[in-house]
Design a protein around this motif. Structure first.
Motif, PDB file in Angstrom:
ATOM      1  N   ASN A 111      16.902 -21.660  23.394  1.00  0.00           N
ATOM      2  CA  ASN A 111      17.424 -21.515  22.042  1.00  0.00           C
ATOM      3  C   ASN A 111      18.876 -21.057  22.146  1.00  0.00           C
ATOM      4  O   ASN A 111      19.192 -19.865  22.151  1.00  0.00           O
ATOM      5  CB  ASN A 111      16.591 -20.507  21.247  1.00  0.00           C
ATOM      6  N   GLN A 112      19.776 -22.027  22.256  1.00  0.00           N
ATOM      7  CA  GLN A 112      21.169 -21.722  22.556  1.00  0.00           C
ATOM      8  C   GLN A 112      21.821 -20.841  21.502  1.00  0.00           C
ATOM      9  O   GLN A 112      22.631 -19.967  21.813  1.00  0.00           O
ATOM     10  CB  GLN A 112      21.952 -23.024  22.732  1.00  0.00           C
ATOM     11  N   GLY A 113      21.487 -21.063  20.234  1.00  0.00           N
ATOM     12  CA  GLY A 113      22.085 -20.276  19.175  1.00  0.00           C
ATOM     13  C   GLY A 113      21.736 -18.809  19.269  1.00  0.00           C
ATOM     14  O   GLY A 113      22.617 -17.934  19.191  1.00  0.00           O
ATOM     15  N   MET A 114      20.445 -18.508  19.466  1.00  0.00           N
ATOM     16  CA  MET A 114      20.021 -17.117  19.544  1.00  0.00           C
ATOM     17  C   MET A 114      20.474 -16.467  20.838  1.00  0.00           C
ATOM     18  O   MET A 114      20.831 -15.281  20.868  1.00  0.00           O
ATOM     19  CB  MET A 114      18.500 -17.026  19.407  1.00  0.00           C
ATOM     20  N   ALA A 137      22.715 -13.085  21.179  1.00  0.00           N
ATOM     21  CA  ALA A 137      22.323 -11.970  22.044  1.00  0.00           C
ATOM     22  C   ALA A 137      23.421 -11.634  23.045  1.00  0.00           C
ATOM     23  O   ALA A 137      23.701 -10.458  23.312  1.00  0.00           O
ATOM     24  CB  ALA A 137      21.024 -12.304  22.771  1.00  0.00           C
ATOM     25  N   ASP A 138      24.057 -12.662  23.591  1.00  0.00           N
ATOM     26  CA  ASP A 138      25.159 -12.431  24.538  1.00  0.00           C
ATOM     27  C   ASP A 138      26.357 -11.795  23.836  1.00  0.00           C
ATOM     28  O   ASP A 138      27.021 -10.910  24.387  1.00  0.00           O
ATOM     29  CB  ASP A 138      25.577 -13.744  25.196  1.00  0.00           C
ATOM     30  N   ALA A 139      26.660 -12.232  22.602  1.00  0.00           N
ATOM     31  CA  ALA A 139      27.843 -11.749  21.889  1.00  0.00           C
ATOM     32  C   ALA A 139      27.758 -10.259  21.584  1.00  0.00           C
ATOM     33  O   ALA A 139      28.786  -9.569  21.551  1.00  0.00           O
ATOM     34  CB  ALA A 139      28.034 -12.542  20.598  1.00  0.00           C
ATOM     35  N   ILE A 140      26.546  -9.747  21.366  1.00  0.00           N
ATOM     36  CA  ILE A 140      26.407  -8.324  21.088  1.00  0.00           C
ATOM     37  C   ILE A 140      26.112  -7.531  22.362  1.00  0.00           C
ATOM     38  O   ILE A 140      25.739  -6.364  22.317  1.00  0.00           O
ATOM     39  CB  ILE A 140      25.325  -8.054  20.024  1.00  0.00           C
ATOM     40  N   GLU A 141      26.305  -8.207  23.507  1.00  0.00           N
ATOM     41  CA  GLU A 141      26.223  -7.581  24.836  1.00  0.00           C
ATOM     42  C   GLU A 141      24.843  -6.991  25.130  1.00  0.00           C
ATOM     43  O   GLU A 141      24.706  -5.922  25.715  1.00  0.00           O
ATOM     44  CB  GLU A 141      27.313  -6.518  25.000  1.00  0.00           C
ATOM     45  N   GLY A 151      17.775  -1.016  20.965  1.00  0.00           N
ATOM     46  CA  GLY A 151      17.244  -2.136  20.216  1.00  0.00           C
ATOM     47  C   GLY A 151      16.646  -3.164  21.156  1.00  0.00           C
ATOM     48  O   GLY A 151      17.065  -3.291  22.307  1.00  0.00           O
ATOM     49  N   GLU A 152      15.631  -3.879  20.660  1.00  0.00           N
ATOM     50  CA  GLU A 152      15.059  -4.983  21.426  1.00  0.00           C
ATOM     51  C   GLU A 152      14.926  -6.178  20.491  1.00  0.00           C
ATOM     52  O   GLU A 152      14.393  -6.059  19.387  1.00  0.00           O
ATOM     53  CB  GLU A 152      13.700  -4.612  22.019  1.00  0.00           C
ATOM     54  N   ILE A 153      15.422  -7.319  20.940  1.00  0.00           N
ATOM     55  CA  ILE A 153      15.395  -8.553  20.157  1.00  0.00           C
ATOM     56  C   ILE A 153      14.515  -9.561  20.880  1.00  0.00           C
ATOM     57  O   ILE A 153      14.697  -9.827  22.057  1.00  0.00           O
ATOM     58  CB  ILE A 153      16.812  -9.136  19.994  1.00  0.00           C
ATOM     59  N   GLY A 154      13.587 -10.134  20.169  1.00  0.00           N
ATOM     60  CA  GLY A 154      12.784 -11.177  20.797  1.00  0.00           C
ATOM     61  C   GLY A 154      11.327 -11.109  20.346  1.00  0.00           C
ATOM     62  O   GLY A 154      10.941 -10.204  19.620  1.00  0.00           O
ATOM     63  N   MET A 185      14.020   0.250  18.275  1.00  0.00           N
ATOM     64  CA  MET A 185      13.737  -0.643  17.164  1.00  0.00           C
ATOM     65  C   MET A 185      13.585  -2.050  17.712  1.00  0.00           C
ATOM     66  O   MET A 185      14.368  -2.470  18.567  1.00  0.00           O
ATOM     67  CB  MET A 185      14.889  -0.627  16.151  1.00  0.00           C
ATOM     68  N   ARG A 186      12.593  -2.775  17.198  1.00  0.00           N
ATOM     69  CA  ARG A 186      12.390  -4.154  17.657  1.00  0.00           C
ATOM     70  C   ARG A 186      12.643  -5.140  16.535  1.00  0.00           C
ATOM     71  O   ARG A 186      12.206  -4.935  15.401  1.00  0.00           O
ATOM     72  CB  ARG A 186      10.956  -4.354  18.177  1.00  0.00           C
ATOM     73  N   VAL A 187      13.342  -6.213  16.860  1.00  0.00           N
ATOM     74  CA  VAL A 187      13.555  -7.337  15.944  1.00  0.00           C
ATOM     75  C   VAL A 187      12.602  -8.454  16.374  1.00  0.00           C
ATOM     76  O   VAL A 187      12.908  -9.219  17.294  1.00  0.00           O
ATOM     77  CB  VAL A 187      15.010  -7.839  15.982  1.00  0.00           C
ATOM     78  N   PRO A 188      11.422  -8.560  15.743  1.00  0.00           N
ATOM     79  CA  PRO A 188      10.483  -9.612  16.146  1.00  0.00           C
ATOM     80  C   PRO A 188      10.819 -10.973  15.568  1.00  0.00           C
ATOM     81  O   PRO A 188      10.475 -12.000  16.162  1.00  0.00           O
ATOM     82  CB  PRO A 188       9.144  -9.098  15.603  1.00  0.00           C
ATOM     83  N   LEU A 189      11.472 -10.985  14.399  1.00  0.00           N
ATOM     84  CA  LEU A 189      11.727 -12.260  13.740  1.00  0.00           C
ATOM     85  C   LEU A 189      13.059 -12.234  13.007  1.00  0.00           C
ATOM     86  O   LEU A 189      13.411 -11.244  12.359  1.00  0.00           O
ATOM     87  CB  LEU A 189      10.631 -12.577  12.710  1.00  0.00           C
ATOM     88  N   MET A 190      13.791 -13.315  13.126  1.00  0.00           N
ATOM     89  CA  MET A 190      14.933 -13.576  12.269  1.00  0.00           C
ATOM     90  C   MET A 190      15.083 -15.090  12.158  1.00  0.00           C
ATOM     91  O   MET A 190      14.602 -15.835  13.020  1.00  0.00           O
ATOM     92  CB  MET A 190      16.208 -12.912  12.790  1.00  0.00           C
TER      93      MET A 190
END
Length: 386
Positions: A361-364, A368-372, A352-355, A311-316
């Motif tokens: 973008n420090q917040g994102m 990404a780091d927090a969910i490993e 999953g793939e995010i991006g 699953m890809r997360v293209p936008l949030m």
């Protein structure tokens, strides 16, 4: 002694030329097992001003390189009138033009194509070139420089490694990196993330809801409003327009599933969203760009109830006024967790793939780091003064 080959660069001027432009990518990338051949019909529509809403505020010229009459390379040169109005500190602004859809048989052809694109941009009064951007910043920006060993997910590019040397050899300098992150979504998130989600569930001010596909246009308008606010200070931001949203809606509506797209409400007001798409590339890769003779049937069957690995997360996005608050990360973690549950239980996804995510973008990056999750692909945008 035979005469040296004759190389010419000429503008694309007909439907036949556009077909040659599209077909070249299939020939040059046919030996790469990780390249995903796009559907040729969609590739043709993307470069047709009558069928791509991006052209409502943009202008492009496509070029073909020919060696002894045979197509040997391609490139687009384009400018975006909205990008020209953006603040220069956000990457674009007055005088910035673009090139993209770049591919060639060899370095000589590649250099000639880039030079041709630069000449076109100069002729339009541009003073700086960014590339590759193919063609909208919302489509496939950047050149792949890390992650050649696996196929891209839906709406992401894949390029041959040698293109990097050709671009840098034309005196282009890196300006921005775009990252994608991957993670195993069969595993629960770290305890701290679970606690944040649980706390959000107890907060009566927060409501994380599925989208209502029967109200597609209304939901799209809500998401667009949040997106254009949330991303407005980002590098490379150009507001999405209604013609572009209409085009995206037509293309993506078949893979819009209500439990994979969430809108977060705070005190009843929509303030954040997350879009997740099943990786359509898994279904179209075996079709080799064509729905005939039986590809259409296979694709329709897949779309009825997709089962995919990724699953890809293209936008949030979260509205600007909340972005530096704890609430922003809490809403993000809640949407990610709810969609993770749906992706694994209903669609049997494991990855999953995010991006993409801007490298600064420090917040994102922190989310990404927090969910490993780990960086799996890096795309680079280059710049050059003309």
């Amino acid at each position: 002694m035979s005469n040296p080959p004759t190389i010419t660069i000429r503008p694309v001027a007909s439907k036949s030329d556009r077909k040659k432009f599209v077909d070249l990518a299939y020939r040059l990338n046919s030996g790469d097992p990780n390249w995903v051949p796009p559907l040729k019909s969609e590739a043709m529509e993307a470069i047709d001003p009558k069928k791509n809403g991006w052209f409502s505020h943009a202008e492009a010229q496509l070029f073909l390189a020919e060696r002894d009459g045979q197509v040997a390379g391609r490139i687009s040169a384009h400018l975006d009138t909205l990008a020209l109005t953006m603040p220069p500190e956000q990457g674009f602004g007055p005088g910035v033009g673009f090139w993209g859809l770049f591919d060639a048989e060899d370095a000589t052809i590649g250099a000639m194509l880039i030079a041709q694109a630069e000449d076109w941009l100069r002729g339009k009064g541009m003073t700086r070139a960014l590339g590759p951007v193919s063609m909208s910043i919302w489509e496939e920006p950047g050149l792949l420089i890390q992650g050649y060993d696996h196929s891209p997910t839906i709406m992401m590019g894949h390029h041959r490694p040698e293109l990097r040397g050709w671009i840098e050899g034309a005196n282009y300098q890196p300006v921005k990196q775009l990252l994608t992150y991957e993670l195993d979504i069969t595993q629960e998130f770290p305890p701290i993330v679970q606690r944040i989600v649980a706390a959000g569930e107890r907060n009566k001010r927060i409501n994380i809801r599925k989208v209502n596909k029967s109200k597609f246009d209304e939901e799209a308008a809500i998401i667009l409003a949040i997106l254009n606010d949330a991303w407005s200070d980002n590098w490379g931001f150009v507001p999405l327009t209604q013609p572009e949203i209409d085009d995206v809606g037509k293309k993506l509506k078949p893979i819009v599933f209500e439990d994979l797209i969430r809108i977060a409400e705070l005190d009843g007001e929509p303030v954040a969203f997350m879009i997740t798409l099943p990786d359509l590339n898994e279904a179209i890769k075996p079709l080799n760009g064509s729905l005939m003779p039986f590809g259409w049937a296979r694709l329709l069957w897949w779309l009825r109830k997709p089962k995919c690995t990724t699953m890809r997360v293209p936008l949030m996005g979260v509205v600007k006024r909340l972005q530096s608050s704890r609430m922003a990360s809490q809403l993000a973690f809640m949407m990610i967790e709810y969609i993770r549950r749906a992706a694994t239980t209903r669609y049997h996804a494991t990855r999953g793939e995010i991006g993409w995510i801007l490298d600064d973008n420090q917040g994102m990056v922190a989310i990404a780091d927090a969910i490993e999750s780990k960086v799996n692909r890096v795309y680079q945008v280059y710049k050059k003064t003309l």
